[in-house]
Design a protein around this motif. Structure first.
Motif, PDB file in Angstrom:
ATOM      1  N   UNK A  50      99.483  22.575   5.713  1.00  0.00           N
ATOM      2  CA  UNK A  50     100.326  21.775   6.592  1.00  0.00           C
ATOM      3  C   UNK A  50     100.212  20.287   6.326  1.00  0.00           C
ATOM      4  N   UNK A  51      99.199  19.881   5.530  1.00  0.00           N
ATOM      5  CA  UNK A  51      98.984  18.454   5.315  1.00  0.00           C
ATOM      6  C   UNK A  51      99.626  18.046   3.998  1.00  0.00           C
ATOM      7  N   UNK A  52     100.538  17.081   4.025  1.00  0.00           N
ATOM      8  CA  UNK A  52     101.117  16.615   2.773  1.00  0.00           C
ATOM      9  C   UNK A  52     100.048  15.932   1.924  1.00  0.00           C
ATOM     10  N   UNK A  53     100.078  16.120   0.600  1.00  0.00           N
ATOM     11  CA  UNK A  53      99.066  15.490  -0.250  1.00  0.00           C
ATOM     12  C   UNK A  53      99.234  13.975  -0.246  1.00  0.00           C
ATOM     13  N   UNK A  54      98.145  13.227  -0.439  1.00  0.00           N
ATOM     14  CA  UNK A  54      98.271  11.768  -0.490  1.00  0.00           C
ATOM     15  C   UNK A  54      99.104  11.330  -1.682  1.00  0.00           C
ATOM     16  N   UNK A  55      99.754  10.184  -1.520  1.00  0.00           N
ATOM     17  CA  UNK A  55     100.718   9.734  -2.523  1.00  0.00           C
ATOM     18  C   UNK A  55     100.025   9.406  -3.841  1.00  0.00           C
ATOM     19  N   UNK A  56      98.794   8.845  -3.773  1.00  0.00           N
ATOM     20  CA  UNK A  56      98.095   8.479  -5.001  1.00  0.00           C
ATOM     21  C   UNK A  56      97.802   9.731  -5.829  1.00  0.00           C
ATOM     22  N   UNK A  57      97.460  10.826  -5.152  1.00  0.00           N
ATOM     23  CA  UNK A  57      97.200  12.077  -5.863  1.00  0.00           C
ATOM     24  C   UNK A  57      98.456  12.576  -6.559  1.00  0.00           C
ATOM     25  N   UNK A  58      99.566  12.515  -5.857  1.00  0.00           N
ATOM     26  CA  UNK A  58     100.829  12.968  -6.442  1.00  0.00           C
ATOM     27  C   UNK A  58     101.173  12.144  -7.672  1.00  0.00           C
ATOM     28  N   UNK A  59     100.986  10.808  -7.557  1.00  0.00           N
ATOM     29  CA  UNK A  59     101.324   9.943  -8.682  1.00  0.00           C
ATOM     30  C   UNK A  59     100.413  10.222  -9.871  1.00  0.00           C
ATOM     31  N   UNK A  60      99.113  10.462  -9.614  1.00  0.00           N
ATOM     32  CA  UNK A  60      98.185  10.682 -10.714  1.00  0.00           C
ATOM     33  C   UNK A  60      98.517  11.985 -11.427  1.00  0.00           C
ATOM     34  N   UNK A  61      98.741  13.060 -10.662  1.00  0.00           N
ATOM     35  CA  UNK A  61      99.012  14.337 -11.330  1.00  0.00           C
ATOM     36  C   UNK A  61     100.324  14.298 -12.073  1.00  0.00           C
ATOM     37  N   UNK A  62     101.328  13.575 -11.545  1.00  0.00           N
ATOM     38  CA  UNK A  62     102.597  13.536 -12.266  1.00  0.00           C
ATOM     39  C   UNK A  62     102.452  12.732 -13.547  1.00  0.00           C
ATOM     40  N   UNK A  63     101.657  11.629 -13.522  1.00  0.00           N
ATOM     41  CA  UNK A  63     101.487  10.857 -14.750  1.00  0.00           C
ATOM     42  C   UNK A  63     100.664  11.651 -15.763  1.00  0.00           C
ATOM     43  N   UNK A  64      99.658  12.406 -15.268  1.00  0.00           N
ATOM     44  CA  UNK A  64      98.916  13.280 -16.177  1.00  0.00           C
ATOM     45  C   UNK A  64      99.825  14.334 -16.790  1.00  0.00           C
ATOM     46  N   UNK A  65     100.736  14.843 -15.957  1.00  0.00           N
ATOM     47  CA  UNK A  65     101.654  15.867 -16.454  1.00  0.00           C
ATOM     48  C   UNK A  65     102.574  15.289 -17.517  1.00  0.00           C
ATOM     49  N   UNK A  66     102.914  13.994 -17.366  1.00  0.00           N
ATOM     50  CA  UNK A  66     103.776  13.383 -18.370  1.00  0.00           C
ATOM     51  C   UNK A  66     103.008  13.192 -19.673  1.00  0.00           C
ATOM     52  N   UNK A  67     101.707  12.733 -19.554  1.00  0.00           N
ATOM     53  CA  UNK A  67     100.961  12.459 -20.785  1.00  0.00           C
ATOM     54  C   UNK A  67     100.518  13.764 -21.467  1.00  0.00           C
ATOM     55  N   UNK A  68      99.875  14.629 -20.709  1.00  0.00           N
ATOM     56  CA  UNK A  68      99.381  15.870 -21.310  1.00  0.00           C
ATOM     57  C   UNK A  68      99.689  17.020 -20.366  1.00  0.00           C
ATOM     58  N   UNK A  69     100.693  17.784 -20.653  1.00  0.00           N
ATOM     59  CA  UNK A  69     101.137  18.824 -19.708  1.00  0.00           C
ATOM     60  C   UNK A  69     100.097  19.907 -19.469  1.00  0.00           C
ATOM     61  N   UNK A  70      99.171  20.150 -20.451  1.00  0.00           N
ATOM     62  CA  UNK A  70      98.257  21.281 -20.280  1.00  0.00           C
ATOM     63  C   UNK A  70      97.115  20.921 -19.327  1.00  0.00           C
ATOM     64  N   UNK A  71      96.837  19.615 -19.115  1.00  0.00           N
ATOM     65  CA  UNK A  71      95.739  19.213 -18.234  1.00  0.00           C
ATOM     66  C   UNK A  71      96.106  19.479 -16.780  1.00  0.00           C
ATOM     67  N   UNK A  72      97.395  19.587 -16.498  1.00  0.00           N
ATOM     68  CA  UNK A  72      97.833  19.653 -15.100  1.00  0.00           C
ATOM     69  C   UNK A  72      97.386  20.944 -14.431  1.00  0.00           C
ATOM     70  N   UNK A  73      97.236  21.989 -15.191  1.00  0.00           N
ATOM     71  CA  UNK A  73      96.961  23.292 -14.592  1.00  0.00           C
ATOM     72  C   UNK A  73      95.586  23.376 -13.924  1.00  0.00           C
TER      73      UNK A  73
END
Lengths: 139, 92
Positions: free
Chosen positions: A109-132
């Protein structure tokens, strides 16, 4: 000729007033019927912005046509509302988030913090396999 | 005042009263405190809109000061209540 002109002004004022009444009614129904608080936060914005703008335009039109000069009292209210409403909305959203975090809501029920969302999306852009593993660690 | 404008004003005031009743229901039902604050804020704003429509109905600009005051007090009170819910005190 003046009569016809005033008739058109009154038609415009009446249309704006009816529109604002309908928008406010929609806001009331939305506030009552939506399920969660974050959904319920949205319908009052309809009353704060759209219907307030309609009433202000109607009163500016009406009083300008009546006194035959520009009557801009209503803009004060609109400008004041445009400044204050976002402050209240953001404070209420922060309150809901804070109380969900501190009063033991489940993590779904708790939305994730914005900094976490930004970090995982930038990681996903740089290296898609690290995101999992990051996603599995979060849950 | 033409009957068209009078009818529109009556219809608008009826819509406002219905919306105020719905917001009041949310104020009474509201499961959490911030729901009640939100409904209170909506009630204040609709009251302000009612005053602005009454200004058109009675052709008097004196209603605008009252509308401005209601909107000002609604903002201050809902912000104070939101701050209180957020931290437990209004002024830190």
């Amino acid at each position: 000729m003046t009569e016809g002109w005033l008739g058109w002004i009154e038609l415009c004022v009446a249309t704006l007033l009816v529109l604002s009444g309908l928008f406010t009614l929609a806001a009331g129904v939305g506030v009552l019927r939506f399920q969660t608080f974050f959904q319920r936060m949205h319908p009052p914005a309809l009353a704060f912005s759209l219907s307030a703008w309609c009433v202000a335009l109607a009163s500016v039109l009406f009083f300008s046509a009546r006194r035959e000069e520009l009557a801009l009292h209503a803009w004060l209210i609109i400008i004041f509302l445009a400044i204050t409403v976002p402050v209240t909305t953001i404070l209420l959203a922060r309150t809901e988030l804070f109380r969900r975090r501190t009063h033991g809501a489940s993590s779904a029920e708790i939305p994730p913090p914005l900094s976490h969302v930004l970090r995982t999306s930038s990681e996903a852009v740089q290296a898609p396999k690290v995101e999992q593993p990051g996603a599995s660690q979060r849950t | 005042m033409s009957p068209l404008l009078f009818g529109a004003i009556v219809f608008t005031l009826g819509c406002y009263v219905l919306a105020m009743a719905l917001a009041l229901l949310r104020l009474v039902l509201g499961p959490s405190a911030q729901d009640r604050v939100l409904a209170m804020d909506l009630l204040c704003t609709i009251g302000m809109l009612v005053l602005m429509v009454l200004a058109i109905r009675y052709r008097s600009a004196a209603y605008f000061e009252a509308a401005l005051l209601i909107s000002l007090f609604g903002f201050v009170s809902s912000m104070a209540m939101a701050k209180f819910l957020l931290r437990g005190e209004v002024i830190e």
